[in-house]
Design a protein around this motif. Structure first.
Motif, PDB file in Angstrom:
ATOM      1  N   LEU A   3       0.830  -1.212   0.000  1.00  0.00           N
ATOM      2  CA  LEU A   3       0.000   0.000   0.000  1.00  0.00           C
ATOM      3  C   LEU A   3       0.864   1.262   0.000  1.00  0.00           C
ATOM      4  N   VAL A   4       2.005   1.206   0.706  1.00  0.00           N
ATOM      5  CA  VAL A   4       2.928   2.366   0.702  1.00  0.00           C
ATOM      6  C   VAL A   4       3.430   2.600  -0.725  1.00  0.00           C
ATOM      7  N   GLY A   5       3.787   1.499  -1.419  1.00  0.00           N
ATOM      8  CA  GLY A   5       4.255   1.606  -2.816  1.00  0.00           C
ATOM      9  C   GLY A   5       3.201   2.271  -3.693  1.00  0.00           C
ATOM     10  N   GLN A   6       1.955   1.808  -3.528  1.00  0.00           N
ATOM     11  CA  GLN A   6       0.848   2.383  -4.323  1.00  0.00           C
ATOM     12  C   GLN A   6       0.668   3.864  -4.021  1.00  0.00           C
ATOM     13  N   TRP A   7       0.747   4.174  -2.736  1.00  0.00           N
ATOM     14  CA  TRP A   7       0.549   5.570  -2.313  1.00  0.00           C
ATOM     15  C   TRP A   7       1.645   6.469  -2.905  1.00  0.00           C
ATOM     16  N   ARG A   8       2.888   5.987  -2.855  1.00  0.00           N
ATOM     17  CA  ARG A   8       4.001   6.802  -3.369  1.00  0.00           C
ATOM     18  C   ARG A   8       3.861   7.011  -4.880  1.00  0.00           C
ATOM     19  N   ALA A   9       3.446   5.952  -5.572  1.00  0.00           N
ATOM     20  CA  ALA A   9       3.261   6.062  -7.023  1.00  0.00           C
ATOM     21  C   ALA A   9       2.179   7.099  -7.329  1.00  0.00           C
ATOM     22  N   LEU A  10       1.090   7.020  -6.599  1.00  0.00           N
ATOM     23  CA  LEU A  10      -0.022   7.956  -6.816  1.00  0.00           C
ATOM     24  C   LEU A  10       0.417   9.393  -6.543  1.00  0.00           C
ATOM     25  N   LYS A  11       1.179   9.542  -5.450  1.00  0.00           N
ATOM     26  CA  LYS A  11       1.657  10.872  -5.061  1.00  0.00           C
ATOM     27  C   LYS A  11       2.555  11.436  -6.168  1.00  0.00           C
ATOM     28  N   GLY A  12       3.395  10.530  -6.722  1.00  0.00           N
ATOM     29  CA  GLY A  12       4.294  10.937  -7.810  1.00  0.00           C
ATOM     30  C   GLY A  12       3.500  11.420  -9.024  1.00  0.00           C
ATOM     31  N   PHE A  13       2.466  10.673  -9.400  1.00  0.00           N
ATOM     32  CA  PHE A  13       1.642  11.059 -10.561  1.00  0.00           C
ATOM     33  C   PHE A  13       0.976  12.406 -10.322  1.00  0.00           C
ATOM     34  N   LEU A  14       0.479  12.572  -9.117  1.00  0.00           N
ATOM     35  CA  LEU A  14      -0.217  13.827  -8.807  1.00  0.00           C
ATOM     36  C   LEU A  14       0.761  15.012  -8.870  1.00  0.00           C
ATOM     37  N   GLU A  15       1.980  14.775  -8.389  1.00  0.00           N
ATOM     38  CA  GLU A  15       2.986  15.857  -8.441  1.00  0.00           C
ATOM     39  C   GLU A  15       3.344  16.199  -9.885  1.00  0.00           C
ATOM     40  N   GLU A  16       3.439  15.139 -10.732  1.00  0.00           N
ATOM     41  CA  GLU A  16       3.710  15.347 -12.165  1.00  0.00           C
ATOM     42  C   GLU A  16       2.656  16.226 -12.812  1.00  0.00           C
ATOM     43  N   LEU A  17       1.428  16.032 -12.350  1.00  0.00           N
ATOM     44  CA  LEU A  17       0.315  16.829 -12.897  1.00  0.00           C
ATOM     45  C   LEU A  17       0.283  18.241 -12.311  1.00  0.00           C
ATOM     46  N   GLY A  18       1.131  18.462 -11.308  1.00  0.00           N
ATOM     47  CA  GLY A  18       1.185  19.779 -10.685  1.00  0.00           C
ATOM     48  C   GLY A  18       0.119  20.006  -9.641  1.00  0.00           C
ATOM     49  N   ILE A  19      -0.441  18.889  -9.131  1.00  0.00           N
ATOM     50  CA  ILE A  19      -1.479  19.041  -8.092  1.00  0.00           C
ATOM     51  C   ILE A  19      -0.801  19.122  -6.730  1.00  0.00           C
TER      52      ILE A  19
END
Lengths: 99, 336
Positions: free
Chosen positions: A83-99
């Motif tokens: 779940l930590v891995g999933q969370w970090r991946a999601l956080k990374g995508f959101l940062e890429e989008l500038g959110i």
């Protein structure tokens, strides 16, 4: 990643820090997710227990009543890492989008 | 006090909707949790209405299955009593009711079969094949007449074996009693409470119900073997039998509810009560001369009015012994 998974992640994280009793877990998580009813959080706690990610034991507290404590298990640590891995991946995508 | 009220309601919901072990564990958890909460109002705000925490945990399929079993068991307990009223209040309704109730029981069994297939199979092909076969079987059975098929499956060989002859079943009360008993034995399974002492209240209820059953049995046997006089007070006999049947019905429903909520062995009360209902029903329909014209064939018409003849006495004795024996065996199984 659904809200349910985020709550599971938080629950497992709390239990990696220390063993906790039911009410404690519910109170902390309800403070973080105020719009989620505590009965739903409790259902997730039992689900983790049923899946073998956590286990319960009756703990003695000096001066207080014996309480049912929850602790994380080895499969629970594996689930936590997933779940930590999933969370970090999601956080990374959101940062890429500038959110 | 208020907190106990919330926990009390939650406990009832847990015992109704969850399997027994899980219910006890959830109640224990909430007892701990609620001891930290201010009062009932706060508990409702934080956890919702008392049934809400339970519904969050309940497996819908299991709940649906339990309700299906519950309806079937209650149905088997209610039908003999309904027959009583329809038979004596309006004779014309009696046969119609048989058909409708037979259809209902098949529909319930069909739905239950579907539930098992859909709940247990992951294969789409197998699911559709099973549904098609089950539907075809049910339609076929409807054409044959559901109650007739039930009788052929469950009762005809029993009659041949025990009575040495086949005879038409005037009522299907005994069929419902046997189906209800078997369903309750299958649903609650065996041995889950092994080692625990049998609750005293259950023993008291069983003894009370058994006393009434033996009382009715003893009365009929007394009338048929010693003095037929008391049986001729037809109205009194009917009132006592109807009252006993209604009390047995209440006892049967209480038995199922308590079997689910506290101890599976309460099903023994359910079983003894539905067998008791059958005895009441049979006493009404088989032993009152002018109520059961079909039995006139057993009576020596030249001596009619004096008492039953030997063949009739034998028939009644064997039939009642069969009900009592079956009831005792099934009740004993219910206590395992």
């Amino acid at each position: 990643m659904l809200k349910k998974d985020i709550i599971r992640l938080c629950m497992l994280h709390l239990l990696t820090v220390s063993d906790r009793y039911g009410y404690e877990v519910l109170s902390v998580l309800h403070r973080i997710f105020p719009d989620t009813q505590e009965s739903a959080i409790y259902a997730l706690l039992r689900e983790l227990c049923r899946e073998g990610c956590t286990e319960s034991y009756v703990g003695e507290v000096s001066g207080g009543p014996a309480r049912k404590y929850y602790r994380i298990t080895e499969p629970g640590r594996g689930e936590y890492q997933r779940l930590v891995g999933q969370w970090r991946a999601l956080k990374g995508f959101l940062e890429e989008l500038g959110i | 006090m208020k907190r106990l009220g919330y926990l009390g309601k939650l406990s009832l919901a847990a015992r109704w909707f969850l399997p027994q072990e899980e219910a006890e564990s959830v109640i224990e958890d909430y007892r701990d949790i609620l001891s930290e909460v201010g009062g009932q109002k706060e508990a409702v705000e934080r956890f919702g209405k008392p049934w809400r925490p339970v519904m969050e945990l309940a497996d819908n399929k299991k709940v649906r299955r339990w309700h299906m079993f519950f309806i079937l068991m209650v149905f088997c307990a209610i039908m003999p009593v309904l027959f009583l009223f329809f038979q004596y209040v309006k004779e014309n309704y009696f046969f119609t009711m048989e058909r409708i109730s037979g259809t209902f029981i098949w529909l319930a069994l069909y739905m239950f079969g579907l539930d098992i297939i859909l709940g247990g199979s992951n294969s789409r092909v197998m699911t559709w094949i099973s549904i098609a076969v089950l539907t075809a079987v049910v339609i076929f059975v409807f054409f044959l007449g559901p109650m007739e098929v039930l009788e052929a499956v469950f009762l005809s060989w029993v009659k041949e074996f025990f009575f040495g002859k086949w005879f038409p079943t005037r009522t299907y009360a005994e069929g419902y009693a046997i189906i209800g008993s078997v369903i309750s034995l299958l649903y609650f399974r065996f041995g889950r409470n092994r080692g625990k002492p049998i609750p005293r209240l259950l023993i008291a209820c069983l003894l009370t119900a058994a006393l009434v059953v033996v009382g009715i049995y003893g009365f009929v046997m007394y009338c048929f073997h010693i003095d037929f006089g008391p049986m001729l007070h037809i109205l009194r006999v009917q009132i006592i039998c109807v009252a006993a049947a209604v009390l047995f019905l209440i006892g049967a429903i209480v038995g199922i509810v308590l079997a689910r909520m506290y101890d599976a062995r309460w099903r023994a009360l359910y079983i003894v009560c539905i067998i008791g209902m059958v005895l009441c029903f049979k006493t009404l329909s088989d032993t009152c001369w002018n109520m059961s014209p079909s039995l006139w064939v057993f009576v020596d018409n030249y001596n009619a009015g004096i008492g039953p003849n030997v063949e009739w006495v034998h028939d009644i004795t064997v039939k009642y012994a069969w009900y009592l024996g079956t009831g005792t065996v099934l009740t004993a199984l219910g206590l395992l």
